[in-house]
Scaffold this active site. Structure first.
Site, PDB file in Angstrom:
ATOM      1  N   ASN A   9       0.873  -1.179   0.000  1.00  0.00           N
ATOM      2  CA  ASN A   9       0.000   0.000   0.000  1.00  0.00           C
ATOM      3  C   ASN A   9       0.909   1.228   0.000  1.00  0.00           C
ATOM      4  O   ASN A   9       1.528   1.542   1.018  1.00  0.00           O
ATOM      5  CB  ASN A   9      -0.891  -0.042   1.248  1.00  0.00           C
ATOM      6  CG  ASN A   9      -1.739   1.205   1.386  1.00  0.00           C
ATOM      7  OD1 ASN A   9      -1.769   2.050   0.486  1.00  0.00           O
ATOM      8  ND2 ASN A   9      -2.418   1.328   2.514  1.00  0.00           N
ATOM      9  N   TRP A  10       0.977   1.878  -1.134  1.00  0.00           N
ATOM     10  CA  TRP A  10       1.907   3.014  -1.265  1.00  0.00           C
ATOM     11  C   TRP A  10       1.355   4.281  -0.616  1.00  0.00           C
ATOM     12  O   TRP A  10       2.045   5.291  -0.540  1.00  0.00           O
ATOM     13  CB  TRP A  10       2.223   3.264  -2.750  1.00  0.00           C
ATOM     14  CG  TRP A  10       2.972   2.144  -3.412  1.00  0.00           C
ATOM     15  CD1 TRP A  10       3.436   1.005  -2.824  1.00  0.00           C
ATOM     16  CD2 TRP A  10       3.347   2.053  -4.793  1.00  0.00           C
ATOM     17  NE1 TRP A  10       4.074   0.207  -3.744  1.00  0.00           N
ATOM     18  CE2 TRP A  10       4.026   0.833  -4.964  1.00  0.00           C
ATOM     19  CE3 TRP A  10       3.164   2.873  -5.916  1.00  0.00           C
ATOM     20  CZ2 TRP A  10       4.535   0.415  -6.202  1.00  0.00           C
ATOM     21  CZ3 TRP A  10       3.663   2.466  -7.141  1.00  0.00           C
ATOM     22  CH2 TRP A  10       4.345   1.253  -7.286  1.00  0.00           C
ATOM     23  N   LYS A  11       0.102   4.251  -0.214  1.00  0.00           N
ATOM     24  CA  LYS A  11      -0.538   5.422   0.427  1.00  0.00           C
ATOM     25  C   LYS A  11      -0.333   6.665  -0.449  1.00  0.00           C
ATOM     26  O   LYS A  11      -0.349   6.552  -1.668  1.00  0.00           O
ATOM     27  CB  LYS A  11      -0.014   5.584   1.867  1.00  0.00           C
ATOM     28  CG  LYS A  11      -0.149   4.269   2.656  1.00  0.00           C
ATOM     29  CD  LYS A  11       0.055   4.401   4.128  1.00  0.00           C
ATOM     30  CE  LYS A  11      -0.123   3.043   4.792  1.00  0.00           C
ATOM     31  NZ  LYS A  11      -0.076   3.076   6.247  1.00  0.00           N
ATOM     32  N   HIS A  97      -9.495   0.929   4.918  1.00  0.00           N
ATOM     33  CA  HIS A  97      -8.173   1.060   5.525  1.00  0.00           C
ATOM     34  C   HIS A  97      -8.279   1.958   6.761  1.00  0.00           C
ATOM     35  O   HIS A  97      -9.089   2.887   6.794  1.00  0.00           O
ATOM     36  CB  HIS A  97      -7.172   1.644   4.519  1.00  0.00           C
ATOM     37  CG  HIS A  97      -5.786   1.621   5.072  1.00  0.00           C
ATOM     38  ND1 HIS A  97      -5.308   2.617   5.881  1.00  0.00           N
ATOM     39  CD2 HIS A  97      -4.800   0.700   4.974  1.00  0.00           C
ATOM     40  CE1 HIS A  97      -4.070   2.304   6.253  1.00  0.00           C
ATOM     41  NE2 HIS A  97      -3.741   1.150   5.710  1.00  0.00           N
ATOM     42  N   GLU A  99      -6.638   4.360   7.852  1.00  0.00           N
ATOM     43  CA  GLU A  99      -6.507   5.809   7.652  1.00  0.00           C
ATOM     44  C   GLU A  99      -7.794   6.398   7.082  1.00  0.00           C
ATOM     45  O   GLU A  99      -8.132   7.552   7.340  1.00  0.00           O
ATOM     46  CB  GLU A  99      -5.288   6.088   6.761  1.00  0.00           C
ATOM     47  CG  GLU A  99      -3.995   5.898   7.551  1.00  0.00           C
ATOM     48  CD  GLU A  99      -2.869   5.235   6.815  1.00  0.00           C
ATOM     49  OE1 GLU A  99      -2.823   5.285   5.574  1.00  0.00           O
ATOM     50  OE2 GLU A  99      -2.004   4.641   7.488  1.00  0.00           O
ATOM     51  N   GLU A 169      -5.109  -5.116  10.531  1.00  0.00           N
ATOM     52  CA  GLU A 169      -4.096  -4.084  10.737  1.00  0.00           C
ATOM     53  C   GLU A 169      -4.375  -3.359  12.051  1.00  0.00           C
ATOM     54  O   GLU A 169      -5.190  -2.424  12.089  1.00  0.00           O
ATOM     55  CB  GLU A 169      -4.117  -3.073   9.584  1.00  0.00           C
ATOM     56  CG  GLU A 169      -3.847  -3.692   8.226  1.00  0.00           C
ATOM     57  CD  GLU A 169      -3.288  -2.668   7.232  1.00  0.00           C
ATOM     58  OE1 GLU A 169      -2.216  -2.923   6.691  1.00  0.00           O
ATOM     59  OE2 GLU A 169      -3.913  -1.616   7.034  1.00  0.00           O
ATOM     60  N   GLY A 175       2.608   2.269  10.766  1.00  0.00           N
ATOM     61  CA  GLY A 175       3.500   3.416  10.589  1.00  0.00           C
ATOM     62  C   GLY A 175       4.192   3.846  11.867  1.00  0.00           C
ATOM     63  O   GLY A 175       4.807   4.911  11.923  1.00  0.00           O
ATOM     64  N   SER A 215       3.617  -2.218  10.201  1.00  0.00           N
ATOM     65  CA  SER A 215       5.080  -2.245  10.349  1.00  0.00           C
ATOM     66  C   SER A 215       5.698  -3.597   9.990  1.00  0.00           C
ATOM     67  O   SER A 215       6.598  -4.079  10.672  1.00  0.00           O
ATOM     68  CB  SER A 215       5.489  -1.820  11.763  1.00  0.00           C
ATOM     69  OG  SER A 215       5.034  -0.503  12.026  1.00  0.00           O
ATOM     70  N   GLY A 236       2.983  -1.214   4.263  1.00  0.00           N
ATOM     71  CA  GLY A 236       2.980   0.216   3.963  1.00  0.00           C
ATOM     72  C   GLY A 236       4.388   0.690   3.644  1.00  0.00           C
ATOM     73  O   GLY A 236       4.899   0.486   2.550  1.00  0.00           O
ATOM     74  N   GLY A 237       5.041   1.286   4.631  1.00  0.00           N
ATOM     75  CA  GLY A 237       6.347   1.927   4.430  1.00  0.00           C
ATOM     76  C   GLY A 237       7.363   1.069   3.688  1.00  0.00           C
ATOM     77  O   GLY A 237       8.034   1.552   2.763  1.00  0.00           O
TER      78      GLY A 237
HETATM   79  P1  13P Z   1       3.132   0.329   7.648  1.00  0.00           P
HETATM   80  O1  13P Z   1       3.674  -0.950   7.069  1.00  0.00           O
HETATM   81  O2  13P Z   1       3.847   1.555   7.172  1.00  0.00           O
HETATM   82  O3  13P Z   1       3.007   0.245   9.137  1.00  0.00           O
HETATM   83  O4  13P Z   1       1.631   0.488   7.096  1.00  0.00           O
HETATM   84  C1  13P Z   1       0.760  -0.582   7.186  1.00  0.00           C
HETATM   85  C2  13P Z   1      -0.445  -0.279   6.396  1.00  0.00           C
HETATM   86  O5  13P Z   1      -1.227   0.592   6.740  1.00  0.00           O
HETATM   87  C3  13P Z   1      -0.675  -1.020   5.151  1.00  0.00           C
HETATM   88  O6  13P Z   1      -1.940  -0.789   4.650  1.00  0.00           O
END
Ligand code: 13P
Length: 253
Positions: A9-11, A97, A99, A169, A175, A215, A236-237
């Site tokens: 997920n590149w956000k 998600h 967020e 999640e 994050g 993470s 994510g990251g």
């Molecule tokens: P991180 O891997 O940056 O914690 O993000 C997880 C995430 O929200 C994937 O959708």
């Protein structure tokens, strides 16, 4: 045996060049070797989806959207429908998600409409669930996840739900560099699978893939995905660095 599934997920990251470059690096030779044994997808921002989908069209890497809207078309300024996503080569869509739940304010009811619209439009939704830190500390994890699962999948038949992937999640692990321990994650995955068994049937519960997100990094991916009920990762990251994402994919095989 279920095929593991690793999605990035590149956000709200990358730009027109780096999104395509990152996609191409991920669809590299090392992935092609693992590509038969693991499902891989990347979820770029909407504006780069088509370019990334084109760049990856000959590869085994699928493309997903980070969100969708539930109406098929019309006067919904700023929104993107399932058919539009399908049209440009998307396979998956994230729904709910954390967020979008906690920053944008999406409700379970809205998320349910998005999951239904995704399935109806031929996409494979990834329904994200997970508790806040305060909810975990108040021992409400199972209650929160039950509500998000039941409301998010409300009104959908077992056949439809077989198109869905679940991503657990925990919000406190997203994050933050804090990761649920493999045991903590496994406990909730086992709970979700049993819940699916109650909501539908045991066969469907076994077949649905439940990903862990929060993470996930190259150094913890193998331990997490080695748990019985963890069928992959939503990253994510670490999905923004091709080497790290490829290492996580290798850990899934
Ligand atoms: P991180 O891997 O940056 O914690 O993000 C997880 C995430 O929200 C994937 O959708």
């Amino acid at each position: 045996m279920k095929k593991p599934f690793v999605a990035g997920n590149w956000k709200m990251n990358t730009d027109s060049n780096s999104s395509v470059e990152l996609g191409k690096c991920i669809a590299s030779a090392s992935l092609e070797a693992a590509g038969h044994d693991v499902t891989v997808a990347v979820c770029p921002p909407f504006v780069y989806l088509q370019a990334v989908a084109r760049a990856l069209s000959a590869s085994s890497v699928a493309v997903g959207a980070q969100d969708i809207y539930y109406e098929p078309k019309g006067a919904f300024t700023g929104e993107i429908s399932a058919s539009m996503l399908k049209d440009i080569g998307c396979t998956y869509c994230l729904c709910g998600h954390s967020e979008r739940r906690h920053v944008i304010g999406e409700t379970d009811e809205l998320i349910n409409k998005k999951v239904a619209a995704g399935i109806g439009g031929g996409l494979l939704p990834i329904l994200c669930v997970g508790e806040l830190r305060a909810e975990r500390e108040a021992s409400q994890t199972n209650e929160v996840v039950t509500r998000q699962m039941k409301n998010g999948l409300a009104g959908l038949s077992a056949e439809k739900v077989s198109a869905v992937t679940i991503a657990y999640e925990p919000v406190w692990a997203i994050g933050t560099g804090l990761t649920a321990t493999p045991q903590q994650a496994q406990e909730v995955h086992d709970f979700i699978r049993k819940l699916l068994g109650q909501m539908y049937d045991g066969r469907l519960a076994e077949e649905i893939r439940i990903l862990y997100g929060g993470s996930v990094k190259p150094d913890n991916a193998a331990d997490l995905m080695g748990q019985r009920d963890i069928d992959g990762a939503l990253v994510g990251g670490a999905s923004l660095k091709a080497d790290d994402f490829l290492a996580i994919i290798q850990a899934a095989v």
